[in-house]
Write an enzyme that holds these catalytic residues in place. Structure first.
Site, PDB file in Angstrom:
ATOM      1  CB  CYS A   3     -60.095 -33.452  54.118  1.00 46.37           C
ATOM      2  SG  CYS A   3     -58.334 -33.889  54.023  1.00 46.37           S
ATOM      3  CG  HIS A  33     -60.390 -34.237  59.058  1.00 46.10           C
ATOM      4  ND1 HIS A  33     -61.325 -34.812  58.234  1.00 46.10           N
ATOM      5  CD2 HIS A  33     -59.195 -34.357  58.417  1.00 46.10           C
ATOM      6  CE1 HIS A  33     -60.733 -35.267  57.144  1.00 46.10           C
ATOM      7  NE2 HIS A  33     -59.444 -34.996  57.224  1.00 46.10           N
TER       8      HIS A  33
END
Length: 525
Positions: free
Chosen positions: A332, A444
């Site tokens: 991310c 994630h």
């Protein structure tokens, strides 16, 4: 209508979350439909639900303990700090804007009280027991009038309160007595029992202090919980990472940069649970060294944490590691940092229009106002020595980001996105450098995919000349989820043996366990 009980603490980090987790598992084992609830949570570590909502990770673990799919109703208000004095406010899973701590606590949070009350009513209708977690301490006199997480919630839910103190840090008795003294009489009346947490040593030596505590406060001590060594459960707060180092030695060393605004560090729990893996958080001033893998994690503020890497010299250290052939990956915000440039013309994260990235991936990220919140499924595209052997491998994860990343010509994506819950898919995620040794993704939870994790670790072992089994043997048949269930049962068993569950059930107005449990009835009376 459900019965409710609430866990509050004399301070932060005394063990409220873990006690709620244990109670959820105990009540579930005893045959009840139980649900966790925390009206307002402040955390960087969040989770995306099946319907695309964002919630705190602590309530996710508590939901797993209760045997439930996580839902935003378990945590209707989530505050995600964006700086030292401001937070993004998320209500029922959706961001509603940023707010300074001053504005939030001086009354602008009061509109949320009705949402909290309605959510509680819904849970009362759908479950038999609600286990509620407070926040911080209920005795913060400067915040108490507008507090949405402690005594007001106890009154709304009709929940007796268990007050938890951490004896391992010292001063537990003073903390209990002082907390009760600072409460209004009607608030102190809501406290129906005391729990001492993290006790080590001979219980008989503590008994005189417990007798004093009961006599002084008029409240019964309903449990003295042991300090549990080696409990492998996800942590919600980065404070828990201050001493994190999963093994003194290991065949493989994975270094995770400890960013000031690190978020979603549960991404690495599955790696930490693997035998022979040392997961090391590299904190300010510590050398990066020569690990087998460098990870730049997610962050709540990519721009500010990238500046931290430049200011501390870690940016140069990561570049040197990549030049030496050490694999580097970013998740991310970490993925965004690996690119050529970050653009923020809307000033979503800082007042800088642009900032050069580490330049290890040929990608450019632009921040926009709309956040992507979705669970997603994808397939590995291949690329380089690490991923070419597992091209087509299915993976799952979740996305929480406001950046949009564009790949340069010739840069390969890491994943093909097959589906996003709530709509979408057919595009690509992440990027892999031509060398195949630097890569990033918005997914994630990517390391929670057993086969991908097993392949990654096997490939790293092969680079070190270490032995490795077959892919299926290394994957361990879903070791991560199995280990979590085992650890939740271990937690429940340990707490069951040291809680006065008979009196806790009496506080709930319930007769006790519906199902027999091994060792049930062995707690203190």
């Amino acid at each position: 209508m459900a019965k409710a009980i609430m866990v509050q603490g004399t301070a932060s980090h005394v063990g409220k979350s873990i006690l709620v987790t244990a109670l959820c598992r105990i009540f579930r084992q005893d045959g009840y439909r139980v649900v966790p609830f925390k009206a307002q949570n402040m955390a960087l570590n969040s989770f995306v639900t099946a319907d695309g909502g964002e919630m705190g990770r602590a309530q996710v673990l508590q939901a797993q303990a209760a045997g439930l799919e996580p839902a935003v109703e378990m945590n209707p208000v989530l505050l995600k700090p964006t700086g030292n004095a401001a937070s993004q406010v998320i209500v029922l899973g959706k961001p509603v804007g940023n707010m300074s701590a001053r504005d939030y606590h001086l009354g602008k949070n009061q509109d949320l009280l009705g949402i909290i009350e309605e959510t509680l009513r819904r849970l009362h209708r759908e479950y038999e027991i609600i286990v509620i977690e407070g926040a911080g301490s209920p005795a913060e006199v400067n915040l108490k009038e507008r507090d949405l997480a402690n005594m007001r919630v106890s009154r709304l839910a009709g929940a007796p309160v268990l007050l938890v103190a951490d004896i391992d840090r010292g001063g537990a008795l003073a903390a209990v007595v002082g907390t009760l003294a600072l409460l209004e009489p009607e608030e102190a009346e809501q406290v129906r029992g005391i729990v001492i947490n993290k006790f080590r040593g001979d219980r008989s030596l503590l008994d005189p202090a417990l007798e004093f505590l009961e006599a002084r406060t008029g409240k019964p001590v309903l449990g003295v919980l042991p300090y549990l060594q080696g409990l492998r459960l996800p942590a919600e707060d980065s404070v828990c990472l201050e001493e994190a180092d999963t093994a003194a030695e290991g065949e493989l060393e994975i270094a995770v940069l400890y960013l000031p605004r690190i978020s979603n560090f549960t991404d690495f729990d599955s790696l930490a649970l693997e035998p022979g893996v040392r997961l090391r958080y590299v904190k300010d001033g510590e050398p990066l060294g020569s690990p087998d893998l460098v990870i730049i994690p997610g962050t709540k503020n990519t721009t500010e944490d990238l500046l931290y890497l430049y200011e501390t010299g870690y940016a140069a250290a990561v570049r040197r590691a990549a030049a030496q052939g050490i694999p580097v990956c970013g998740i991310c915000g970490g993925y965004q940092m690996l690119g050529r440039e970050l653009r923020d013309v809307e000033h979503s994260e800082s007042f800088r229009d642009e900032l050069p990235g580490l330049g290890l991936l040929d990608v450019v990220t632009t921040f926009v106002g709309e956040k992507i919140l979705a669970r997603a499924r994808g397939e590995v595209c291949g690329g380089g020595p690490l991923f070419q052997e597992i091209a087509g491998l299915p993976v799952a994860g979740y996305e929480i980001h406001m950046g949009r990343t564009v790949l340069g010509e010739g840069t390969r994506p890491l994943l093909r996105v097959v589906e996003r819950e709530g709509g979408g898919g057919g595009d690509f995620d992440g990027a892999v450098a031509p060398s195949g040794l630097v890569w990033g993704t918005y997914f994630h939870g990517i390391f929670d995919n057993d086969l991908l994790r097993a392949h990654l670790l096997g490939w790293l072992r092969r680079r070190r000349g270490l032995s490795q089994g077959t892919l299926e043997e290394k994957a361990g048949g879903g070791r991560g989820s199995t280990c979590l269930e085992r650890e939740l049962d271990r937690l429940a068993g340990a707490y069951r043996a040291h809680l006065n569950l008979e009196k806790i059930y009496a506080l709930l107005g319930l007769p006790g366990p519906r199902l027999p449990r091994p060792g049930a009835g062995g707690g203190p009376k």
